[in-house]
Scaffold this active site. Structure first.
Site, PDB file in Angstrom:
ATOM      1  CE  LYS A 171       3.634  11.187 -11.284  1.00 13.00           C
ATOM      2  NZ  LYS A 171       4.029   9.868 -11.750  1.00 13.00           N
ATOM      3  CD  GLU A 246      -7.945   5.742   1.269  1.00 11.87           C
ATOM      4  OE1 GLU A 246      -7.341   4.848   1.893  1.00 11.87           O
ATOM      5  OE2 GLU A 246      -8.940   6.325   1.722  1.00 11.87           O
ATOM      6  CB  CYS A 280      -3.351  -0.853  -0.266  1.00  8.39           C
ATOM      7  SG  CYS A 280      -4.962  -0.851  -1.036  1.00  8.39           S
ATOM      8  CD  GLU A 381       2.246  -1.065   2.230  1.00 10.29           C
ATOM      9  OE1 GLU A 381       2.846  -0.009   1.997  1.00 10.29           O
ATOM     10  OE2 GLU A 381       1.078  -1.285   1.860  1.00 10.29           O
TER      11      GLU A 381
END
Ligand code: NAP
Length: 479
Positions: A171, A246, A280, A381
């Protein structure tokens, strides 16, 4: 429909569709994407289940051969796929080429694992007993991927899952289905049997829930935000699925007083602003020792001001757009929060709408100085071209500041002092450490992943990637 779902080897149009648009120019429709439903997801998991036994019984080197063939096909389509990625994701063409090359290398690397599939053999304590352990595939694995590395991340999940003998349902992120589809298409063209790889696009929440609740699913591997990873984990553990997550980072680059300042600036700029800061592993905090703070900031700001923002197809462009309106709004909100908390915006931070930029999601790369540890921009973040500069009194203070966040993905240090390097490697709370390099820029031959809130479960990539995708079967054989 330009991008259909693939379920049991059949194209499926889902329920209506949505546009895949170029974030550098939203008038440019890259393609129309079939919107898969929860029923499509259940059908895809069933198709993967039906294909599992035959694929698991195929010799692992033969499974690896399919990956080698797919890598060859991707190589032949290299320029087309890279250009499509720039149109779809917005990163520069050079970055897109680098990513497609990486996906090809990942397929080759794990193709080779088919011939190794390393097991264990040790002497038994007992006479005339042969003891060994072999890896067995798990079954059907769900792969959920983000938009920022739309080819590399699906590749580093698909390749180990498949070579180990699992069947999968992928997906992809709704913003970047085409780059992921190109991998699936190459596997199909390479002769992977129907049902081994299934592909369903559409709403993350609807399809994610349907995937996790589908009976035959054995494991789910996810890369994306902490918020979604947390939801997914709660649902998956109820079913006792194997889970790999992750997620985000708040990655520091520490600059010590003895560093080569020009190189430190280069590495900080690269770490913070490459791929528009949408990595990331991007540097989002640079923690600078007091003695060189002002000289470093002066050079950093001058370099940042000179960066060229634009369409990634233009060879002069260094920074592309945010992926979509939502991400642009998030970045602008954090810039406002930085100001409101009392940090000083040394450069950038404007939403760019002039001329050719009018139809994209562009923002000027921003550098904040006088950032304190408790500020929002030092803790959360942002996932955009926004860098927080923080002052440290000495090395110990820098490490303390670096570790004072919930995340632990990557961290970098810039210094010539080898003792400090090893102290940093030992004390920094991060899954990845770089020394005199940007905080981003990893290779596929070594484990990848973080610690603290950044990751959960076994690491991805490298030889140990197989640990998530296999179970051990231990055998004691008397002869
Ligand atoms: P995201 O919003 O969490 O989405 C990631 C994937 O999850 C997409 O395919 C999304 O589908 C799907 N999804 C959304 N809601 C879901 C739900 N309720 N259940 C199951 N799946 C769901 O993340 P993103 O914005 O795409 O990516 C940015 C994030 O990824 C950042 O936090 C970044 O740090 C992280 N990231 C981490 C790594 C790493 O290796 N540590 C690497 C790259 C990126 P839709 O697209 O349809 O919403």
């Amino acid at each position: 429909m330009d991008i259909a779902n693939l379920i049991g080897g059949e194209r499926s149009e889902g329920c209506g569709g949505f546009d895949n648009r170029n974030p550098a120019d939203t008038r440019d429709v890259v393609g129309r994407v079939a919107r898969g439903t929860a029923d499509d997801m259940r059908a895809a998991v069933s198709a993967a289940h039906a294909a599992f036994q035959a694929w698991a019984s195929t010799p692992a080197p033969v499974r690896g051969g399919v990956l080698f063939k797919a890598a060859e096909l991707l190589d032949a389509r290299f320029e087309q796929i890279a250009a499509e990625m720039t149109r779809e994701e917005g990163k520069t063409l050079a970055e897109a080429r680098g990513e497609v090359r990486r996906a090809i290398n990942i397929f080759r690397y794990f193709g080779g694992e088919g011939a190794r599939m390393p097991g264990l053999q040790t002497p038994s304590e007992r006479d005339r007993v042969f003891a060994f352990a072999v890896r067995k595939p798990l079954g059907v694995i769900g792969l959920i991927t983000p938009w920022n590395f739309p080819s590399a991340i699906p590749a580093w999940k698909l390749a180990p899952a498949l070579v180990a003998g699992n069947t999968v349902v992928l997906k992809p992120a709704s913003a970047t289905p085409l780059s992921a589809w190109r991998l699936v298409e190459a596997l199909v063209d390479a002769g992977i049997p129907a049902g081994v790889v299934n592909f369903v696009c559409g709403s993350g929440a609807e399809l994610g829930d349907a995937m996790i609740d589908a009976g035959p699913l054995k494991a789910v591997t996810f890369t994306g935000s902490c918020a979604v990873g947390g939801l997914l984990y709660d649902r998956a553990v109820k079913r006792r699925l194997r889970v790999q997550l992750e997620m985000g980072g708040k990655n520091p680059t520490v600059v010590l007083a003895d560093a080569d300042l020009d190189r430190a600036v280069d590495h900080t700029i690269n770490g913070a602003f490459a791929s528009t800061g949408q990595k990331c592993t991007a540097t989002s905090r640079v923690i600078v020792e007091d003695a060189v703070h002002d000289a470093f900031v002066e050079r950093l700001v001058a370099r940042t001001r000179a960066l060229r923002v634009g369409n990634g197809m233009d060879p002069a462009t260094e920074i592309g757009p945010a992926i979509d309106q939502g991400q642009l709004d998030t970045v602008l909100r954090y810039i406002d929060a930085g100001r409101a908390d009392g940090a000083r915006l040394a450069c950038g931070g404007r939403h760019l709408t002039e001329g050719a930029l009018a139809h994209g999601y562009f923002v000027e790369p921003a550098v904040f100085v006088d950032v304190r540890e408790e500020m929002t921009i030092a803790q959360e973040e942002i996932f955009g071209p926004v860098l927080a500069v923080m002052r440290a009194s000495d090395f110990d203070d820098a490490v303390r500041i670096a570790n004072r966040v919930a995340f632990g993905l990557s961290a970098s240090i810039q210094t010539r002092d080898v003792s400090r390097v090893f102290d940093f490697i030992n004390r920094i709370e991060a899954g990845l450490v770089t020394v005199n390099l940007p905080s981003a820029g990893v290779e596929y031959q070594l484990p990848f992943g973080g610690t603290k809130d950044s990751s959960f479960g076994p690491k991805e990539q490298g030889p140990n990637a197989l640990d998530f995708y296999t179970d051990w079967k231990t055998v004691y054989l008397r002869y």
